[in-house]
Scaffold this active site. Sequence first.
Site, PDB file in Angstrom:
ATOM      1  N   GLY A  36      -2.893   2.392  21.030  1.00 56.95           N
ATOM      2  CA  GLY A  36      -4.324   2.640  20.911  1.00 56.95           C
ATOM      3  C   GLY A  36      -4.641   3.955  21.577  1.00 56.95           C
ATOM      4  N   CYS A  90       3.420   1.153  23.329  1.00 61.31           N
ATOM      5  CA  CYS A  90       2.594   2.257  23.792  1.00 61.31           C
ATOM      6  C   CYS A  90       1.407   1.758  24.624  1.00 61.31           C
ATOM      7  CB  CYS A  90       2.167   3.121  22.604  1.00 61.31           C
ATOM      8  SG  CYS A  90       1.599   4.745  23.136  1.00 61.31           S
ATOM      9  N   TYR A  91       0.170   1.889  24.150  1.00 62.65           N
ATOM     10  CA  TYR A  91      -0.953   1.364  24.930  1.00 62.65           C
ATOM     11  C   TYR A  91      -0.741  -0.117  25.241  1.00 62.65           C
ATOM     12  CZ  TYR A  91      -5.675   0.066  26.325  1.00 62.65           C
ATOM     13  OH  TYR A  91      -6.755  -0.401  27.029  1.00 62.65           O
ATOM     14  N   HIS A 141       7.111   4.323  19.627  1.00 66.76           N
ATOM     15  CA  HIS A 141       6.634   3.644  18.413  1.00 66.76           C
ATOM     16  C   HIS A 141       7.795   3.279  17.479  1.00 66.76           C
ATOM     17  CE1 HIS A 141       2.312   4.189  19.009  1.00 66.76           C
ATOM     18  NE2 HIS A 141       2.641   5.339  19.586  1.00 66.76           N
ATOM     19  N   GLU A 162       7.714   1.456  14.967  1.00 58.98           N
ATOM     20  CA  GLU A 162       7.251   1.270  13.590  1.00 58.98           C
ATOM     21  C   GLU A 162       7.277   2.561  12.771  1.00 58.98           C
ATOM     22  OE1 GLU A 162       5.516   1.280  16.316  1.00 58.98           O
ATOM     23  OE2 GLU A 162       3.480   2.028  16.074  1.00 58.98           O
ATOM     24  N   SER A 194     -11.168  -6.041 -14.313  1.00 54.03           N
ATOM     25  CA  SER A 194     -11.321  -4.640 -14.712  1.00 54.03           C
ATOM     26  C   SER A 194     -10.068  -4.130 -15.405  1.00 54.03           C
ATOM     27  CB  SER A 194     -11.583  -3.780 -13.468  1.00 54.03           C
ATOM     28  OG  SER A 194     -10.406  -3.722 -12.680  1.00 54.03           O
ATOM     29  N   GLY A 195      -8.973  -4.871 -15.244  1.00 53.50           N
ATOM     30  CA  GLY A 195      -7.709  -4.371 -15.780  1.00 53.50           C
ATOM     31  C   GLY A 195      -6.928  -3.602 -14.741  1.00 53.50           C
ATOM     32  N   VAL A 233      -4.998  -3.290 -10.942  1.00 53.74           N
ATOM     33  CA  VAL A 233      -3.936  -4.146 -10.403  1.00 53.74           C
ATOM     34  C   VAL A 233      -4.516  -5.382  -9.701  1.00 53.74           C
ATOM     35  CG1 VAL A 233      -1.953  -4.233  -8.843  1.00 53.74           C
ATOM     36  CG2 VAL A 233      -2.509  -2.110 -10.023  1.00 53.74           C
ATOM     37  N   ASP A 234      -5.475  -5.164  -8.805  1.00 53.93           N
ATOM     38  CA  ASP A 234      -5.935  -6.277  -7.969  1.00 53.93           C
ATOM     39  C   ASP A 234      -6.603  -7.376  -8.795  1.00 53.93           C
ATOM     40  OD1 ASP A 234      -5.022  -4.604  -6.028  1.00 53.93           O
ATOM     41  OD2 ASP A 234      -6.999  -3.993  -5.314  1.00 53.93           O
ATOM     42  N   SER A 235      -7.527  -6.983  -9.663  1.00 59.73           N
ATOM     43  CA  SER A 235      -8.208  -8.042 -10.413  1.00 59.73           C
ATOM     44  C   SER A 235      -7.263  -8.699 -11.411  1.00 59.73           C
ATOM     45  CB  SER A 235      -9.487  -7.527 -11.086  1.00 59.73           C
ATOM     46  OG  SER A 235      -9.201  -6.609 -12.109  1.00 59.73           O
ATOM     47  N   SER A 236      -6.284  -7.951 -11.925  1.00 62.98           N
ATOM     48  CA  SER A 236      -5.331  -8.550 -12.871  1.00 62.98           C
ATOM     49  C   SER A 236      -4.451  -9.586 -12.174  1.00 62.98           C
ATOM     50  CB  SER A 236      -4.420  -7.479 -13.486  1.00 62.98           C
ATOM     51  OG  SER A 236      -5.186  -6.605 -14.275  1.00 62.98           O
ATOM     52  N   LYS A 288      -1.120  -3.724  -0.767  1.00 65.77           N
ATOM     53  CA  LYS A 288      -1.081  -3.332  -2.172  1.00 65.77           C
ATOM     54  C   LYS A 288       0.297  -3.573  -2.821  1.00 65.77           C
ATOM     55  CE  LYS A 288      -3.455  -1.333  -5.512  1.00 65.77           C
ATOM     56  NZ  LYS A 288      -4.870  -1.570  -5.773  1.00 65.77           N
TER      57      LYS A 288
END
Length: 505
Positions: free
Chosen positions: A52, A79-80, A165, A167, A219-220, A222-225, A362
């Site tokens: 942070g 870290c923090y 870090h 990550e 909508s066509g 990715v997410d709504s499909s 995603k």
Amino acid sequence: MILVVDFGGQYNQLIARRIRDLNIYCEVVPYNKALEEIKKRKDIEGIIFTGGPNSVYEENSPKIEKEIFELKVPILGLCYGMQLMAHTLGGEVINASEREFGKTEIKTEDSKIFEGLEKEEIVWMSHVDRVSKLPEGFEIIAESKNCPVAAMANVEKNLYALQFHPEVNHSVHGKEMLENFATKICGAKKDWTMANYAKEAVKDIKEKVGDGKVLLALSGGVDSSVAAALISKAVGENLTCIFVDHGLMRKNEGDEVEAAFKDSGMHFIRVDAEKRFLDKLAGVTDPESKRKIIGEEFIRVFEEEGEKIKSVDFLAQGTIYPDVIESGLGDSAVIKSHHNVGGLPDFVDFKDIIEPLRMLFKDEVRALGRELGLADYLVDRQPFPGPGLAIRVIGEITKEKLEILRDADKIFRDELEKAKLKDINQYFAVLTNNRTVGVMGDFRTYDYTLALRAVSTTDFMTADFTRIPWEILDKVSNRIVNEVDHINRIVYDITSKPPATIEWE
Ligand code: XMP
């Protein structure tokens, strides 16, 4: 599962991604909700404190209850997170005179967290403060030139902390350190897969929805499909998807969406609203006006269709995890106004909202889509603005201009797909409103200039224009002028964002 406690670090999502990449489930909570969450849940096997921007000595810096260290759940502070662990447990943190930033060599001691790694490791440091005195029960497990306590542990209590870090990719074996923590220290199993997720999500949706009716604006994208495919698997024809085809989609896109969902067991409604939209847009040249008209017309069409459905119990949305994290995981469900819908259709009287992708990143949404059998062209779709090609035809929109753009854009996209370039995240063509003189055969032409746009980006908030090899641009240019009428000049957009945006309007 591993709980990531967020102290505002810029890499908080990355930590969660890394853990999930190990097939271990992971969630992110803000620090002030952490204790409550841990007490509430039975499935937390380990906790990671993120970094942070603060110093533990600042008055308003994020703090953590001491109690959290007594719950017998292993904790890894980064870290923090490390400084806070030391500070809270009676150690000391000092404000070092210099910032330690960049790749740094550390010397490690024998410790579970470094198992299988080298004595000397390269890691990514980015800090000013550092731990100067260990809390009781802790030992130093790594040091660097500027940081005598680069890592510490209280083995008995399963508390570990790294000043660097792990990550970030620059920490060469950072992933292995996170894996050691999750598997060897926390004992987490690697059983988080999309196949399992799909099974559980279908079960959860069935339980929640029962015989209720669900409505989704498809909508066509990715997410709504993917949301549609998942919910339809759970409730079949009790799901109604309304797909408003505004006539501003790319080549074949409307048909592709219809083909994917028409016979999938749900109640699929495709509304052919091209004429309505084009009538409303006739003569409009201002980009903001175009967006507004499309947003409003969309709601109108959606409402008209929605009213034909007798009753709706649930409204489904394709909200995904980054939206949830960014909105701060408030208590109430955050309702993402779908870019196409522009807000919730307020005519719909529904009991509840379902957001089955709320916990997915995603790329996990894409993996889930594949798991559910959706075609690659749907699952790999690039971001596409709600107003569609209306903001890629500069100036007035006509059916003819849309057709020209669709054909040219298809060629550009096909060629780039064939070329399989790395680090290219969005690409499309723009039909400018500029006409110039050209020569075709023996004739003078006066036709449109087409612009090609391709960007490399991770977050779409900043972007660099992609260095497409000349040969590919050459081929695209040749094909477009030969195969598409009314384009006699093609330019490549070489601006980054900022100062430009990705879209032209
Ligand atoms: P800009 O042009 O702002 O675009 O650099 C950033 C990203 O957002 C997409 N975009 C939109 N997406 N509705 C959307 O859902 C919109 O109105 C919209 N406008 C831009 C754009 O394609 C890019 O990926």
